[in-house]
Design an enzyme around this catalytic site. Sequence first.
Site, short mmCIF file in Angstrom:
data_model
loop_
_atom_site.label_atom_id
_atom_site.label_comp_id
_atom_site.label_asym_id
_atom_site.label_seq_id
_atom_site.Cartn_x
_atom_site.Cartn_y
_atom_site.Cartn_z
N LYS A 72 -39.15 50.66 -18.70
CA LYS A 72 -38.51 51.61 -19.62
C LYS A 72 -37.61 50.89 -20.61
CE LYS A 72 -36.29 54.48 -16.94
NZ LYS A 72 -36.51 53.81 -15.65
N CYS B 209 -20.74 28.06 -17.95
CA CYS B 209 -19.71 28.66 -17.11
C CYS B 209 -19.48 27.77 -15.88
CB CYS B 209 -20.11 30.08 -16.75
SG CYS B 209 -18.72 31.08 -16.13
N HIS C 110 -20.96 32.23 -22.26
CA HIS C 110 -22.37 32.50 -21.99
C HIS C 110 -23.14 32.65 -23.31
CE1 HIS C 110 -22.19 33.10 -17.60
NE2 HIS C 110 -20.95 33.44 -17.85
N GLU D 49 -26.21 32.41 -23.90
CA GLU D 49 -27.50 33.08 -23.75
C GLU D 49 -27.44 34.55 -24.10
OE1 GLU D 49 -25.61 33.35 -19.59
OE2 GLU D 49 -25.61 31.99 -21.31
#
Length: 547
Positions: free
Chosen positions: A17, A380, A519, A521
Amino acid sequence: MARFVFITGGVVSSLGKGLASAALGALLQARGYSVRLRKLDPYLNVDPGTMSPFEHGEVFVTDDGAETDLDLGHYERFTGVAARMTDSVSSGRIYSNVLEKERRGDYLGKTIQVIPHVTNEIKDFIAIGEDEVDFMLCEIGGTVGDIEGLPFFEAIRQFGQDRPRGECIFMHLTLLPWIAASGELKTKPTQHSVKELRSIGIAPDILVCRSEREIPQKEREKLALFCNVRPDSVIAAYDLKSIYEAPLAYHEQGLDQAVLDAFGISPAPKPNLDRWLDVQDRMQNAEGEVRVAIVGKYTQLEDAYKSIAEALTHGGLANRTRVRAEWIDAEIFDREDPAPYLENFHAILVPGGFGERGTEGKIKAAQFAREKKIPYLGICLGMQMAVIEAARNLAGITSAGSEEFDHEAGRKRFEPVVYHLKEWVQGNHTARRKVDDDKGGTMRLGAYTANLKEGSQVAKVYGQTVIEERHRHRYEVDIKYRDKLEEQGLCFSGMSPDGKLPEIVEVEGHPWFIGVQFHPELKSKPFAPHPLFADFVRAAVENSRLV
């Protein structure tokens, strides 16, 4: 005023979904519309921040500091629209808000009930920011029939009734299973799922049917007849080699046209799909391949590192290179020499995590990358382990470790090169935390600015000296060790604006060794790869030519 598309699921979970919602958002953008995507999750956790990665996958973090479901990562990667705290809500948050209002007396002594108080709270959430966009896409977590999802289904039913006709539509995603023994695709599960949805007052306008086989026209007509939708609103969703093929695949199946038809928008603007055609071309016509080792502690479930895996793919797109990411359990290196496992990789990435388990293995991976001149990206905890490795093996601090591990063990064993962050500047005020505070929502969360050292490797990667990146952590590298570490070649090349918190470290004289406290990403996209990942893959390509 926005038009609303509510995306529900049936038959089984994990059908995609979130991906379908994100792809639809991208297609509506291609036609010139502005979009925002939302996720409504039925679980009772206030947010996913305290959930195990093994159970729920990664926690996605927004610029404004919300810990959210990983589907918001899909939304951002496909649309480029930065998610906000108001784009994710759970039953836990809804009930928490209702109970807070009850305690304040906002309901004037009334009996608090699911209808209307809980459903009204959900409807208020759905409507936030509706004047800002042309389309609001709202995905309901779980599947129709789940008992915990009933308040959300009731709320969107009411929402559709409250709004003028033509302002809301419902899209239902189901599965058409293939029965090998009879050689048939079965439509009955979808029929029952739609029957369940209609029993609570929601009639789907569009059916999206996942199938591993082509759906014959006869089955489409059958679904249209028994589910009471138009034949051209039965959309096939086939398995794809890459999720980034989804916008073009759904467009080919007519999803965006079906949505515009359901809203009565005619003539529909022509789509500009150049962005996705370029992504597809880069994926299908890669000019080489690199192997990247991801040394982590949640490797049994790849969704725990979903954004990292996708950001590596984006880095490959930037370099027209296929990235083969391979997952290695860091705990293996607690017992074994990492060399046999890592020596054939072109680059090494050590991601974030919590707790001491596997950290000695991550330290060994960082050491191997530093000593063997292999491109290394530490994110991190991966940065913290690289600093501890340098402290132990370069600066002579043999007992270097993290205060996190001492807290976990209940006794002091390490010299805390990494310490529990108790105070930091957040916007125009000072945030304070204690070790024994609640776990949920108490980390350094969201977007923070960092200043980069002129001439540093990372400044060259970004092409600027002031950046803003998203954080999610409660432990920091202690600045008091900076001088001793820099004497040994570990440069603190990125710092918080007040100069107190190390944001980036890099090893001088190394081809590519960077650790970041944030982070990166989370902000990477297929059509706009994050600079760190694009350059990390470039370095891996360069290394592959030397091997």
